[in-house]
Design a protein around this motif. Structure first.
Motif, PDB file in Angstrom:
ATOM      1  N   SER A 237       0.828  -1.206   0.000  1.00  0.00           N
ATOM      2  CA  SER A 237       0.000   0.000   0.000  1.00  0.00           C
ATOM      3  C   SER A 237       0.866   1.261   0.000  1.00  0.00           C
ATOM      4  N   PRO A 238       0.603   2.196  -0.902  1.00  0.00           N
ATOM      5  CA  PRO A 238       1.342   3.468  -0.878  1.00  0.00           C
ATOM      6  C   PRO A 238       1.191   4.190   0.466  1.00  0.00           C
ATOM      7  N   GLU A 239       0.047   4.040   1.114  1.00  0.00           N
ATOM      8  CA  GLU A 239      -0.160   4.662   2.425  1.00  0.00           C
ATOM      9  C   GLU A 239       0.772   4.049   3.463  1.00  0.00           C
ATOM     10  N   LEU A 240       0.996   2.732   3.404  1.00  0.00           N
ATOM     11  CA  LEU A 240       1.923   2.089   4.341  1.00  0.00           C
ATOM     12  C   LEU A 240       3.345   2.578   4.089  1.00  0.00           C
TER      13      LEU A 240
ATOM     14  N   ASP B   5       0.915   1.584  14.800  1.00  0.00           N
ATOM     15  CA  ASP B   5       0.211   1.943  13.573  1.00  0.00           C
ATOM     16  C   ASP B   5      -0.708   0.799  13.123  1.00  0.00           C
ATOM     17  N   PRO B   6      -2.021   1.024  13.063  1.00  0.00           N
ATOM     18  CA  PRO B   6      -2.950  -0.047  12.684  1.00  0.00           C
ATOM     19  C   PRO B   6      -2.675  -0.658  11.304  1.00  0.00           C
ATOM     20  N   LEU B   7      -2.252   0.163  10.349  1.00  0.00           N
ATOM     21  CA  LEU B   7      -1.969  -0.353   9.012  1.00  0.00           C
ATOM     22  C   LEU B   7      -0.753  -1.268   9.024  1.00  0.00           C
ATOM     23  N   ASP B   8       0.286  -0.899   9.780  1.00  0.00           N
ATOM     24  CA  ASP B   8       1.467  -1.764   9.865  1.00  0.00           C
ATOM     25  C   ASP B   8       1.176  -3.021  10.682  1.00  0.00           C
ATOM     26  N   ILE B   9       0.331  -2.907  11.690  1.00  0.00           N
ATOM     27  CA  ILE B   9      -0.047  -4.096  12.473  1.00  0.00           C
ATOM     28  C   ILE B   9      -0.711  -5.118  11.550  1.00  0.00           C
ATOM     29  N   GLU B  10      -1.611  -4.655  10.683  1.00  0.00           N
ATOM     30  CA  GLU B  10      -2.260  -5.556   9.721  1.00  0.00           C
ATOM     31  C   GLU B  10      -1.244  -6.137   8.736  1.00  0.00           C
TER      32      GLU B  10
ATOM     33  N   ARG C 261      -0.196 -10.055   8.119  1.00  0.00           N
ATOM     34  CA  ARG C 261      -0.281 -10.665   6.787  1.00  0.00           C
ATOM     35  C   ARG C 261       1.012 -11.366   6.397  1.00  0.00           C
ATOM     36  N   VAL C 262       2.157 -10.658   6.507  1.00  0.00           N
ATOM     37  CA  VAL C 262       3.417 -11.238   6.033  1.00  0.00           C
ATOM     38  C   VAL C 262       4.178 -11.995   7.129  1.00  0.00           C
ATOM     39  N   GLY C 263       3.867 -11.702   8.378  1.00  0.00           N
ATOM     40  CA  GLY C 263       4.588 -12.333   9.481  1.00  0.00           C
ATOM     41  C   GLY C 263       4.463 -13.846   9.504  1.00  0.00           C
ATOM     42  N   ARG C 264       3.292 -14.334   9.180  1.00  0.00           N
ATOM     43  CA  ARG C 264       3.067 -15.790   9.193  1.00  0.00           C
ATOM     44  C   ARG C 264       3.837 -16.514   8.090  1.00  0.00           C
ATOM     45  N   MET C 265       4.355 -15.748   7.124  1.00  0.00           N
ATOM     46  CA  MET C 265       5.085 -16.338   6.002  1.00  0.00           C
ATOM     47  C   MET C 265       6.555 -16.595   6.328  1.00  0.00           C
ATOM     48  N   LYS C 266       7.014 -16.028   7.447  1.00  0.00           N
ATOM     49  CA  LYS C 266       8.437 -16.117   7.803  1.00  0.00           C
ATOM     50  C   LYS C 266       8.629 -17.056   8.988  1.00  0.00           C
ATOM     51  N   ASP C 267       9.737 -17.764   8.979  1.00  0.00           N
ATOM     52  CA  ASP C 267      10.108 -18.600  10.119  1.00  0.00           C
ATOM     53  C   ASP C 267      11.591 -18.942  10.005  1.00  0.00           C
ATOM     54  N   PRO C 268      12.430 -18.428  10.850  1.00  0.00           N
ATOM     55  CA  PRO C 268      12.099 -17.457  11.893  1.00  0.00           C
ATOM     56  C   PRO C 268      11.892 -16.065  11.298  1.00  0.00           C
TER      57      PRO C 268
END
Length: 113
Positions: free
Chosen positions: A42-45, A85-90, A94-101
């Motif tokens: 998102s350009p806003e993010l 920031d609510p937008l960054d939390i979302e 979204r992408v956090g679950r894609m990484k490990d670790p």
């Protein structure tokens, strides 16, 4: 003379920035989704990251390893601002679950300027 002054000013801004490297693992089943998410951020993010003092983020992928390079005014301040920031939390959900670790800060051992 004006260009020389602008050059010195730009150099001073660059020297004031902090540079960091981070490593993370990318779950293989999320490779395409992770790339797609970043290609459609998102350009806003992006604007909120800039307002938090993040000037540049570069992501690199090698097999299942992610490398992130970041240029930021103050890492702790940027992380604190974005944590609220609510937008960054979302985005992180979204992408956090894609990484490990998840991303871990690397130690800088060499710099050539």
């Amino acid at each position: 003379m004006r260009k020389k002054t602008e050059c010195f000013r730009s150099r001073a801004i660059i020297l004031a920035m902090q540079n960091y490297g981070f490593m993370a693992g990318l779950k293989p089943e999320f490779r395409d989704a992770y790339i797609d998410a970043h290609n459609n951020i998102s350009p806003e993010l992006v604007s909120r990251y800039h307002r938090a003092g993040v000037h540049r983020i570069l992501l690199f992928l090698l097999d299942g390893s992610l490398f992130m390079y970041m240029e930021v005014d103050n890492l702790d301040a940027a992380q604190a601002a974005l944590a609220e920031d609510p937008l960054d939390i979302e985005w992180q959900k979204r992408v956090g679950r894609m990484k490990d670790p998840d991303f871990r800060k690397m130690e800088e051992i060499f710099r050539m300027e």
